[in-house]
Scaffold this motif. Structure first.
Motif, PDB file in Angstrom:
ATOM      1  N   VAL A  38       8.922  17.257  31.144  1.00  0.00           N
ATOM      2  CA  VAL A  38       9.308  16.691  29.853  1.00  0.00           C
ATOM      3  C   VAL A  38       8.501  17.390  28.765  1.00  0.00           C
ATOM      4  CG1 VAL A  38       9.224  14.616  28.409  1.00  0.00           C
ATOM      5  CG2 VAL A  38      10.022  14.455  30.769  1.00  0.00           C
ATOM      6  N   LEU A  39       9.207  17.940  27.792  1.00  0.00           N
ATOM      7  CA  LEU A  39       8.562  18.558  26.634  1.00  0.00           C
ATOM      8  C   LEU A  39       8.272  17.453  25.629  1.00  0.00           C
ATOM      9  CD1 LEU A  39       7.611  20.999  24.995  1.00  0.00           C
ATOM     10  CD2 LEU A  39       9.995  21.385  24.330  1.00  0.00           C
ATOM     11  N   ALA A  40       7.000  17.275  25.289  1.00  0.00           N
ATOM     12  CA  ALA A  40       6.570  16.218  24.370  1.00  0.00           C
ATOM     13  C   ALA A  40       6.304  16.808  22.992  1.00  0.00           C
ATOM     14  CB  ALA A  40       5.318  15.535  24.906  1.00  0.00           C
ATOM     15  N   PHE A  41       7.022  16.319  21.995  1.00  0.00           N
ATOM     16  CA  PHE A  41       6.877  16.784  20.624  1.00  0.00           C
ATOM     17  C   PHE A  41       5.933  15.869  19.849  1.00  0.00           C
ATOM     18  CE2 PHE A  41      10.834  18.535  22.035  1.00  0.00           C
ATOM     19  CZ  PHE A  41      10.992  19.726  21.360  1.00  0.00           C
ATOM     20  N   ARG A  42       5.197  16.442  18.944  1.00  0.00           N
ATOM     21  CA  ARG A  42       4.307  15.683  18.061  1.00  0.00           C
ATOM     22  C   ARG A  42       5.118  14.958  16.994  1.00  0.00           C
ATOM     23  NH1 ARG A  42      -1.039  17.334  18.393  1.00  0.00           N
ATOM     24  NH2 ARG A  42      -1.372  19.151  19.730  1.00  0.00           N
ATOM     25  N   ALA A  43       4.534  13.925  16.445  1.00  0.00           N
ATOM     26  CA  ALA A  43       5.147  13.214  15.322  1.00  0.00           C
ATOM     27  C   ALA A  43       5.012  14.065  14.062  1.00  0.00           C
ATOM     28  CB  ALA A  43       4.467  11.862  15.118  1.00  0.00           C
ATOM     29  N   THR A  44       6.033  14.006  13.223  1.00  0.00           N
ATOM     30  CA  THR A  44       6.008  14.686  11.927  1.00  0.00           C
ATOM     31  C   THR A  44       6.612  13.734  10.893  1.00  0.00           C
ATOM     32  OG1 THR A  44       8.225  15.636  12.148  1.00  0.00           O
ATOM     33  CG2 THR A  44       6.376  16.945  13.020  1.00  0.00           C
ATOM     34  N   GLY A  45       6.609  14.145   9.647  1.00  0.00           N
ATOM     35  CA  GLY A  45       7.225  13.327   8.602  1.00  0.00           C
ATOM     36  C   GLY A  45       8.695  13.084   8.851  1.00  0.00           C
ATOM     37  N   SER A  46       9.396  14.093   9.347  1.00  0.00           N
ATOM     38  CA  SER A  46      10.824  13.938   9.621  1.00  0.00           C
ATOM     39  C   SER A  46      11.085  13.402  11.021  1.00  0.00           C
ATOM     40  CB  SER A  46      11.539  15.277   9.440  1.00  0.00           C
ATOM     41  OG  SER A  46      10.996  16.231  10.315  1.00  0.00           O
ATOM     42  N   MET A  47      10.051  13.319  11.843  1.00  0.00           N
ATOM     43  CA  MET A  47      10.167  12.834  13.211  1.00  0.00           C
ATOM     44  C   MET A  47       8.958  11.935  13.505  1.00  0.00           C
ATOM     45  SD  MET A  47      11.110  15.458  16.337  1.00  0.00           S
ATOM     46  CE  MET A  47       9.562  16.338  16.262  1.00  0.00           C
ATOM     47  N   PRO A  48       8.837  10.788  12.816  1.00  0.00           N
ATOM     48  CA  PRO A  48       7.621   9.972  12.902  1.00  0.00           C
ATOM     49  C   PRO A  48       7.326   9.380  14.283  1.00  0.00           C
ATOM     50  CG  PRO A  48       9.314   8.835  11.633  1.00  0.00           C
ATOM     51  CD  PRO A  48       9.821  10.212  11.893  1.00  0.00           C
ATOM     52  N   MET A  49       8.331   9.255  15.128  1.00  0.00           N
ATOM     53  CA  MET A  49       8.110   8.707  16.469  1.00  0.00           C
ATOM     54  C   MET A  49       7.923   9.798  17.512  1.00  0.00           C
ATOM     55  SD  MET A  49       8.002   5.549  16.151  1.00  0.00           S
ATOM     56  CE  MET A  49       7.908   4.967  14.484  1.00  0.00           C
ATOM     57  N   GLY A  50       7.937  11.072  17.055  1.00  0.00           N
ATOM     58  CA  GLY A  50       7.862  12.184  17.995  1.00  0.00           C
ATOM     59  C   GLY A  50       9.199  12.351  18.693  1.00  0.00           C
ATOM     60  N   HIS A  51       9.198  13.081  19.790  1.00  0.00           N
ATOM     61  CA  HIS A  51      10.422  13.310  20.558  1.00  0.00           C
ATOM     62  C   HIS A  51      10.028  13.755  21.953  1.00  0.00           C
ATOM     63  CE1 HIS A  51      14.682  14.087  21.113  1.00  0.00           C
ATOM     64  NE2 HIS A  51      14.399  15.285  21.622  1.00  0.00           N
ATOM     65  N   VAL A  52      10.845  13.427  22.934  1.00  0.00           N
ATOM     66  CA  VAL A  52      10.684  13.928  24.294  1.00  0.00           C
ATOM     67  C   VAL A  52      12.035  14.432  24.789  1.00  0.00           C
ATOM     68  CG1 VAL A  52       8.635  12.635  25.010  1.00  0.00           C
ATOM     69  CG2 VAL A  52      10.874  11.557  25.212  1.00  0.00           C
ATOM     70  N   ALA A  53      11.995  15.502  25.574  1.00  0.00           N
ATOM     71  CA  ALA A  53      13.211  16.112  26.103  1.00  0.00           C
ATOM     72  C   ALA A  53      12.934  16.623  27.507  1.00  0.00           C
ATOM     73  CB  ALA A  53      13.653  17.255  25.198  1.00  0.00           C
ATOM     74  N   VAL A  54      13.925  16.542  28.373  1.00  0.00           N
ATOM     75  CA  VAL A  54      13.790  16.971  29.764  1.00  0.00           C
ATOM     76  C   VAL A  54      14.202  18.442  29.884  1.00  0.00           C
ATOM     77  CG1 VAL A  54      14.516  16.535  32.143  1.00  0.00           C
ATOM     78  CG2 VAL A  54      14.321  14.622  30.537  1.00  0.00           C
ATOM     79  N   VAL A  55      13.373  19.234  30.520  1.00  0.00           N
ATOM     80  CA  VAL A  55      13.689  20.643  30.752  1.00  0.00           C
ATOM     81  C   VAL A  55      14.671  20.714  31.920  1.00  0.00           C
ATOM     82  CG1 VAL A  55      12.799  22.923  31.381  1.00  0.00           C
ATOM     83  CG2 VAL A  55      11.440  21.401  29.910  1.00  0.00           C
ATOM     84  N   SER A  56      15.891  21.176  31.642  1.00  0.00           N
ATOM     85  CA  SER A  56      16.889  21.285  32.710  1.00  0.00           C
ATOM     86  C   SER A  56      16.862  22.653  33.379  1.00  0.00           C
ATOM     87  CB  SER A  56      18.289  20.980  32.180  1.00  0.00           C
ATOM     88  OG  SER A  56      18.645  21.850  31.130  1.00  0.00           O
ATOM     89  N   LYS A  57      16.444  23.682  32.629  1.00  0.00           N
ATOM     90  CA  LYS A  57      16.388  25.026  33.205  1.00  0.00           C
ATOM     91  C   LYS A  57      15.402  25.877  32.409  1.00  0.00           C
ATOM     92  CE  LYS A  57      19.199  28.955  34.537  1.00  0.00           C
ATOM     93  NZ  LYS A  57      20.542  29.514  34.656  1.00  0.00           N
ATOM     94  N   VAL A  58      14.637  26.678  33.123  1.00  0.00           N
ATOM     95  CA  VAL A  58      13.745  27.644  32.486  1.00  0.00           C
ATOM     96  C   VAL A  58      14.448  28.993  32.506  1.00  0.00           C
ATOM     97  CG1 VAL A  58      11.506  28.805  32.590  1.00  0.00           C
ATOM     98  CG2 VAL A  58      11.689  26.380  33.206  1.00  0.00           C
ATOM     99  N   ILE A  59      14.671  29.553  31.334  1.00  0.00           N
ATOM    100  CA  ILE A  59      15.293  30.874  31.222  1.00  0.00           C
ATOM    101  C   ILE A  59      14.228  31.955  31.404  1.00  0.00           C
ATOM    102  CG2 ILE A  59      16.645  32.418  29.742  1.00  0.00           C
ATOM    103  CD1 ILE A  59      18.121  29.789  30.510  1.00  0.00           C
ATOM    104  N   ASP A  60      13.161  31.844  30.644  1.00  0.00           N
ATOM    105  CA  ASP A  60      11.989  32.710  30.774  1.00  0.00           C
ATOM    106  C   ASP A  60      10.817  31.966  30.150  1.00  0.00           C
ATOM    107  OD1 ASP A  60      12.031  33.196  27.938  1.00  0.00           O
ATOM    108  OD2 ASP A  60      13.366  34.906  28.229  1.00  0.00           O
ATOM    109  N   ASP A  61       9.660  32.621  29.992  1.00  0.00           N
ATOM    110  CA  ASP A  61       8.476  31.905  29.516  1.00  0.00           C
ATOM    111  C   ASP A  61       8.588  31.400  28.076  1.00  0.00           C
ATOM    112  OD1 ASP A  61       8.346  34.491  28.505  1.00  0.00           O
ATOM    113  OD2 ASP A  61       6.186  34.687  28.796  1.00  0.00           O
ATOM    114  N   ARG A  62       9.614  31.834  27.346  1.00  0.00           N
ATOM    115  CA  ARG A  62       9.765  31.400  25.951  1.00  0.00           C
ATOM    116  C   ARG A  62      11.101  30.729  25.653  1.00  0.00           C
ATOM    117  NH1 ARG A  62       6.351  34.317  21.546  1.00  0.00           N
ATOM    118  NH2 ARG A  62       4.620  32.914  21.911  1.00  0.00           N
ATOM    119  N   HIS A  63      11.967  30.589  26.647  1.00  0.00           N
ATOM    120  CA  HIS A  63      13.281  29.982  26.441  1.00  0.00           C
ATOM    121  C   HIS A  63      13.581  28.997  27.563  1.00  0.00           C
ATOM    122  CE1 HIS A  63      13.530  33.832  24.301  1.00  0.00           C
ATOM    123  NE2 HIS A  63      14.352  33.194  23.480  1.00  0.00           N
TER     124      HIS A  63
END
Length: 166
Positions: free
Chosen positions: A66-91
């Motif tokens: 799970v990629l955990a995002f920090r809270a920001t002004g436009s995303m005050p609760m943060g965000h989490v997303a599940v990695v379904s596939k790794v393309i390479d080390d940056r995608h």
């Protein structure tokens, strides 16, 4: 059959044939919990800290993490997303909810590490309404890895120490 009854039956059949995720709005935390082996509670912005001592964390993407995002002004609760596939080390491809539109579930959307150090601290994620890779750069903590992965790694290490092959 009256038109009213037929209409009600048709509506019910359409509802039953519609995926559950499309029937109700879902938040990113509920989606991530339901679609990963990470079982944390609370706001997405708190998952990174709550994972400490329960799950391994790191800066390398792995399918199922799970990629955990920090809270920001436009995303005050943060965000989490599940990695379904790794393309390479940056995608990677993500499955998540409540990103492009409130409650919308998106699967297999591109996320790109745009951090200077390649540590996934700055991420651009596909944004459907703008048809672009990120309206903004989003800060992230990193990846939370499933406990099953840690258990498997420990078992492999123990087996290797005993001279067992997998």
């Amino acid at each position: 059959m009256t038109g009213r009854v037929l209409g009600a039956i048709t509506a019910a059949l359409v509802l039953l044939a519609t995926p559950v995720e499309a029937q109700a709005r879902i938040q990113c935390v509920a989606f991530a919990r339901a679609h990963s082996l990470i079982q944390l509670a609370g706001n997405a912005r708190d998952w990174w800290a709550r994972a400490l001592g329960i799950y391994q964390r790191g800066q390398t993407p792995r399918a199922g993490s799970v990629l955990a995002f920090r809270a920001t002004g436009s995303m005050p609760m943060g965000h989490v997303a599940v990695v379904s596939k790794v393309i390479d080390d940056r995608h990677v491809l993500l499955d998540h909810a409540n990103w492009s539109r409130p409650g919308q579930v998106e699967r297999g959307v591109m996320a790109v590490d745009v951090s200077a150090g390649g540590d996934w601290s700055a991420v651009r994620v596909w944004h459907a309404p703008s048809r672009s890779l990120g309206v903004r750069v989003s800060p992230a903590f990193g990846f939370i890895y499933p406990a099953a992965e840690a258990t498997l790694a420990t078992a492999r290490a123990a087996g290797a120490a005993l001279g067992l092959k997998r």
